[in-house]
Design a protein around this motif. Structure first.
Motif, PDB file in Angstrom:
ATOM      1  N   ASP A   5     -16.760  32.436   6.102  1.00 29.20           N
ATOM      2  CA  ASP A   5     -17.027  33.139   7.363  1.00 29.20           C
ATOM      3  C   ASP A   5     -15.875  34.046   7.787  1.00 29.20           C
ATOM      4  N   GLY A   6     -15.306  34.780   6.834  1.00 30.35           N
ATOM      5  CA  GLY A   6     -14.244  35.726   7.153  1.00 30.35           C
ATOM      6  C   GLY A   6     -12.889  35.103   7.427  1.00 30.35           C
ATOM      7  N   ILE A   7     -12.717  33.831   7.082  1.00 35.27           N
ATOM      8  CA  ILE A   7     -11.452  33.122   7.291  1.00 35.27           C
ATOM      9  C   ILE A   7     -10.972  32.558   5.955  1.00 35.27           C
ATOM     10  N   MET A   8      -9.691  32.791   5.645  1.00 39.01           N
ATOM     11  CA  MET A   8      -9.073  32.096   4.516  1.00 39.01           C
ATOM     12  C   MET A   8      -8.462  30.823   5.086  1.00 39.01           C
ATOM     13  N   HIS A   9      -8.852  29.700   4.531  1.00 36.60           N
ATOM     14  CA  HIS A   9      -8.339  28.401   4.955  1.00 36.60           C
ATOM     15  C   HIS A   9      -7.466  27.874   3.817  1.00 36.60           C
ATOM     16  N   VAL A  10      -6.173  27.727   4.080  1.00 39.98           N
ATOM     17  CA  VAL A  10      -5.220  27.211   3.098  1.00 39.98           C
ATOM     18  C   VAL A  10      -4.838  25.798   3.526  1.00 39.98           C
ATOM     19  N   THR A  11      -5.075  24.829   2.654  1.00 37.83           N
ATOM     20  CA  THR A  11      -4.713  23.441   2.914  1.00 37.83           C
ATOM     21  C   THR A  11      -3.509  23.091   2.048  1.00 37.83           C
ATOM     22  N   LEU A  12      -2.409  22.771   2.692  1.00 38.26           N
ATOM     23  CA  LEU A  12      -1.166  22.412   2.007  1.00 38.26           C
ATOM     24  C   LEU A  12      -0.959  20.911   2.143  1.00 38.26           C
ATOM     25  N   GLN A  13      -0.922  20.202   1.038  1.00 38.22           N
ATOM     26  CA  GLN A  13      -0.698  18.753   1.042  1.00 38.22           C
ATOM     27  C   GLN A  13       0.805  18.497   1.135  1.00 38.22           C
ATOM     28  N   LYS A  14       1.242  17.885   2.227  1.00 38.17           N
ATOM     29  CA  LYS A  14       2.663  17.608   2.418  1.00 38.17           C
ATOM     30  C   LYS A  14       3.167  16.646   1.337  1.00 38.17           C
ATOM     31  N   ARG A  15       4.325  16.940   0.794  1.00 36.49           N
ATOM     32  CA  ARG A  15       4.940  16.004  -0.137  1.00 36.49           C
ATOM     33  C   ARG A  15       5.517  14.817   0.631  1.00 36.49           C
ATOM     34  N   GLU A  16       5.964  15.069   1.867  1.00 32.53           N
ATOM     35  CA  GLU A  16       6.524  14.015   2.714  1.00 32.53           C
ATOM     36  C   GLU A  16       5.509  13.676   3.802  1.00 32.53           C
ATOM     37  N   LYS A  17       4.646  12.724   3.514  1.00 31.90           N
ATOM     38  CA  LYS A  17       3.614  12.329   4.472  1.00 31.90           C
ATOM     39  C   LYS A  17       4.257  11.923   5.795  1.00 31.90           C
ATOM     40  N   GLY A  18       3.702  12.427   6.876  1.00 34.09           N
ATOM     41  CA  GLY A  18       4.174  12.069   8.204  1.00 34.09           C
ATOM     42  C   GLY A  18       5.247  12.976   8.761  1.00 34.09           C
ATOM     43  N   LYS A  19       5.826  13.836   7.934  1.00 32.06           N
ATOM     44  CA  LYS A  19       6.848  14.748   8.448  1.00 32.06           C
ATOM     45  C   LYS A  19       6.189  15.776   9.358  1.00 32.06           C
ATOM     46  N   THR A  20       6.762  15.966  10.536  1.00 29.01           N
ATOM     47  CA  THR A  20       6.253  16.944  11.474  1.00 29.01           C
ATOM     48  C   THR A  20       6.840  18.307  11.126  1.00 29.01           C
ATOM     49  N   TRP A  21       5.966  19.257  10.826  1.00 26.92           N
ATOM     50  CA  TRP A  21       6.417  20.622  10.521  1.00 26.92           C
ATOM     51  C   TRP A  21       6.454  21.417  11.824  1.00 26.92           C
ATOM     52  N   PRO A  22       7.563  22.105  12.129  1.00 27.04           N
ATOM     53  CA  PRO A  22       7.639  22.921  13.341  1.00 27.04           C
ATOM     54  C   PRO A  22       6.861  24.231  13.192  1.00 27.04           C
ATOM     55  N   SER A  23       6.563  24.613  11.949  1.00 22.39           N
ATOM     56  CA  SER A  23       5.804  25.812  11.604  1.00 22.39           C
ATOM     57  C   SER A  23       5.544  25.725  10.105  1.00 22.39           C
ATOM     58  N   PRO A  24       4.486  26.341   9.613  1.00 17.90           N
ATOM     59  CA  PRO A  24       4.297  26.358   8.167  1.00 17.90           C
ATOM     60  C   PRO A  24       5.362  27.179   7.438  1.00 17.90           C
ATOM     61  N   ILE A  25       5.847  28.237   8.084  1.00 18.65           N
ATOM     62  CA  ILE A  25       6.800  29.156   7.485  1.00 18.65           C
ATOM     63  C   ILE A  25       8.219  28.745   7.877  1.00 18.65           C
ATOM     64  N   LEU A  26       9.088  28.583   6.905  1.00 23.42           N
ATOM     65  CA  LEU A  26      10.452  28.142   7.147  1.00 23.42           C
ATOM     66  C   LEU A  26      11.175  29.094   8.101  1.00 23.42           C
ATOM     67  N   GLY A  27      11.631  28.541   9.240  1.00 23.21           N
ATOM     68  CA  GLY A  27      12.459  29.286  10.174  1.00 23.21           C
ATOM     69  C   GLY A  27      11.762  30.349  11.010  1.00 23.21           C
ATOM     70  N   GLN A  28      10.436  30.443  10.962  1.00 19.69           N
ATOM     71  CA  GLN A  28       9.731  31.469  11.739  1.00 19.69           C
ATOM     72  C   GLN A  28       8.591  30.858  12.536  1.00 19.69           C
ATOM     73  N   GLY A  29       8.395  31.353  13.742  1.00 15.90           N
ATOM     74  CA  GLY A  29       7.253  30.942  14.559  1.00 15.90           C
ATOM     75  C   GLY A  29       7.249  29.477  14.914  1.00 15.90           C
ATOM     76  N   GLN A  30       8.417  28.897  15.074  1.00 12.06           N
ATOM     77  CA  GLN A  30       8.481  27.466  15.338  1.00 12.06           C
ATOM     78  C   GLN A  30       7.933  27.122  16.710  1.00 12.06           C
ATOM     79  N   LEU A  31       7.391  25.921  16.808  1.00 12.82           N
ATOM     80  CA  LEU A  31       6.876  25.430  18.074  1.00 12.82           C
ATOM     81  C   LEU A  31       8.007  25.305  19.087  1.00 12.82           C
ATOM     82  N   ASP A  32       7.683  25.534  20.339  1.00 11.12           N
ATOM     83  CA  ASP A  32       8.672  25.314  21.386  1.00 11.12           C
ATOM     84  C   ASP A  32       8.931  23.798  21.471  1.00 11.12           C
ATOM     85  N   PRO A  33      10.049  23.378  22.080  1.00 10.63           N
ATOM     86  CA  PRO A  33      10.402  21.950  22.105  1.00 10.63           C
ATOM     87  C   PRO A  33       9.309  21.060  22.694  1.00 10.63           C
TER      88      PRO A  33
END
Length: 158
Positions: free
Chosen positions: A84-112
């Motif tokens: 439906d016009g959306i690319m859905h990328v599913t990334l399986q974390k190597r470290e289960k349970g780790k909270t990612w602040p953003s998918p992209i390293l150092g960019q667009g991180q969540l506010d505290p």
């Protein structure tokens, strides 16, 4: 029960005021949602997932995304689909349970505040997974939230 602890909303990754993609996460996965341009044939889109890097684009053009990831992924369990016009990328974390602040390293991180809410939601998912049959959907943390990867204690009632 699990759906009560699923991501409530997607986070938006913005660059120069424009939405690049949306994303959410669970204990095991980070999901990225990219709205595709309508005038490009679907067979021209590609996605290359490496252990620490993601590349997304249209064949014959510079990549739309070409970034290191915020954490390592299992490439044999990661995948992408077009629907439906959306690319859905599913990334399986190597470290289960780790909270990612953003998918992209150092960019667009969540506010505290959002990062804390995300970590608490993942902690509740971890409780639910480790204690099937109990409903933790209304549980609340007081004080700091422990890391969902390393919490080994039980839940106590007061």
């Amino acid at each position: 029960m699990a759906e009560k602890l699923a991501p409530e909303k997607r986070h938006s990754f913005l660059h120069a005021g424009q939405k690049v993609f949306e994303w959410d996460q669970t204990l095991e996965e980070v999901n990225i949602y990219i709205t595709l341009p309508e005038n490009v044939p679907k067979k021209l889109f590609y996605c290359n997932v490496l252990p620490n890097h993601l590349e997304v684009g249209i064949k014959g053009n510079p990549p739309y995304l070409n970034h290191d990831l915020a954490g390592p992924v299992k490439i044999d369990c990661s995948f992408w689909t077009l629907e439906d016009g959306i690319m859905h990328v599913t990334l399986q974390k190597r470290e289960k349970g780790k909270t990612w602040p953003s998918p992209i390293l150092g960019q667009g991180q969540l506010d505290p505040y959002s990062a804390d809410l995300e970590q608490k939601r993942l902690m509740l998912q971890r409780f639910q997974e480790e204690n099937p049959g109990f409903d933790f959907s209304q549980a609340q943390f007081t004080g700091g939230c422990p890391d969902p990867r390393t919490f080994m204690g039980g839940i106590r009632s007061e």
